[in-house]
Design an enzyme around this catalytic site. Structure first.
Site, mmCIF file in Angstrom:
data_model
loop_
_atom_site.group_PDB
_atom_site.id
_atom_site.type_symbol
_atom_site.label_atom_id
_atom_site.label_comp_id
_atom_site.label_asym_id
_atom_site.label_seq_id
_atom_site.Cartn_x
_atom_site.Cartn_y
_atom_site.Cartn_z
ATOM 1 N N ASP A 42 -17.442 42.947 -34.385
ATOM 2 C CA ASP A 42 -18.662 42.238 -34.799
ATOM 3 C C ASP A 42 -19.517 41.806 -33.607
ATOM 4 O OD1 ASP A 42 -17.166 40.178 -33.726
ATOM 5 O OD2 ASP A 42 -17.064 38.989 -35.575
ATOM 6 N N ASP B 68 -9.907 32.083 -24.315
ATOM 7 C CA ASP B 68 -9.889 31.444 -25.627
ATOM 8 C C ASP B 68 -8.450 31.204 -26.073
ATOM 9 O OD1 ASP B 68 -9.307 34.132 -25.984
ATOM 10 O OD2 ASP B 68 -11.155 34.583 -27.042
#
Ligand code: PGA
Length: 261
Positions: free
Chosen positions: A136, A67
């Site tokens: 998360d 990413d």
């Protein structure tokens, strides 16, 4: 899913570095997908040490990025390109030509995403993809509710992720970009071996949901349950929420024939 519980972050780094070294001995030009963040750093140090000691020849290894932030100026020290060059490519004695990643400073971001998908495919796919996990449950920057079939695309970071990453930007959340390009979960799932690494108690809840919770877009890492060759390497602290910890320990110690790491 293969779950390996090790005493601490150093042991986790050694174990994963040895898996990468084994792969490179078998396939010297393997494409290694690397992750950024703090967790994988012991892996890169251990692999560089093995290379320096002559235990593995990394000279033909290829490296690709998971990413990238959108909008950081080229060469920004916290762009993931800079981080991977600094933490992985240079310590291994490689140069930039071995390395590919999405262009977060492109004018046309959707075109840059498509281009990266094409480059990964043309490179023959990722042999081993190392993954961290967000508090998360994200992998790459696939935040909760990402499509489990998603491809490389632009995403908006959650406030939680930006807060988690503020430490790399002088502790100032406002300096953390809001947008990123990330390989999609569908893209990540095409790697031949996925290795998710998590250390520290802060990851215990996300690890438990990933390994023992339902498959859910709310916990993107739970997609690993659908991968035929996924390994989760955790230290004792990150394993502390696992109900099946004893079972995973006994399974690993019995050295099953399918053990990959
Ligand atoms: P960390 O990041 O290794 O710095 O905790 C993990 C991630 O966000 O994927």
């Amino acid at each position: 899913m293969e779950v390996v519980i090790v005493p601490d972050a150093g042991a986790a780094g050694d174990l994963v570095a040895e898996a990468m070294a084994r792969l490179l001995r078998r396939k010297p030009d393997a494409l290694l997908g690397v992750a950024t963040g703090s967790t994988p750093l012991p892996v890169y140090r251990a692999l560089a040490a093995k290379a320096a000691a002559g235990e593995v020849d990394v000279s033909r290894a290829r490296i690709c990025q998971l990413d990238e932030y959108v909008g950081l100026p080229a060469g920004h020290p916290e762009s993931y390109r800079s981080v991977v060059l600094r933490e992985v490519v240079e310590p291994l004695g490689l140069d930039e030509t071995c390395f590919m990643g999405p262009d977060g400073s492109a004018e046309d971001i959707p075109a840059a995403c498509e281009r990266y998908e094409r480059e990964l495919a043309e490179a023959g796919g990722v042999d081993l993809q190392l993954l961290g996990i967000g508090t998360d449950g994200h992998i790459g920057f696939n935040e909760p509710c990402s499509s489990l079939a998603s491809r490389t695309r632009i995403k908006t970071l959650t406030r939680q992720t930006r807060a988690d990453n503020a430490r790399f930007f002088g502790g100032d959340i406002d300096q953390v970009p809001r947008h990123v390009i990330t390989q999609g979960i569908g893209t990540i799932m095409e790697a031949r071996h996925l290795v998710l690494l998590a250390t520290g108690e802060g990851k215990a809840e996300a690890v438990a949901q990933t390994v023992e919770g339902p498959l859910s877009a709310m916990v993107p890492a739970s997609a690993l349950q659908m991968h035929p060759n996924a390994t989760v390497v955790v230290d004792e602290a990150a394993a502390s929420g696992l109900k099946l910890a004893e079972y995973f320990r006994s399974t690993y110690e019995s050295k099953p024939h399918w053990q990959t790491i």
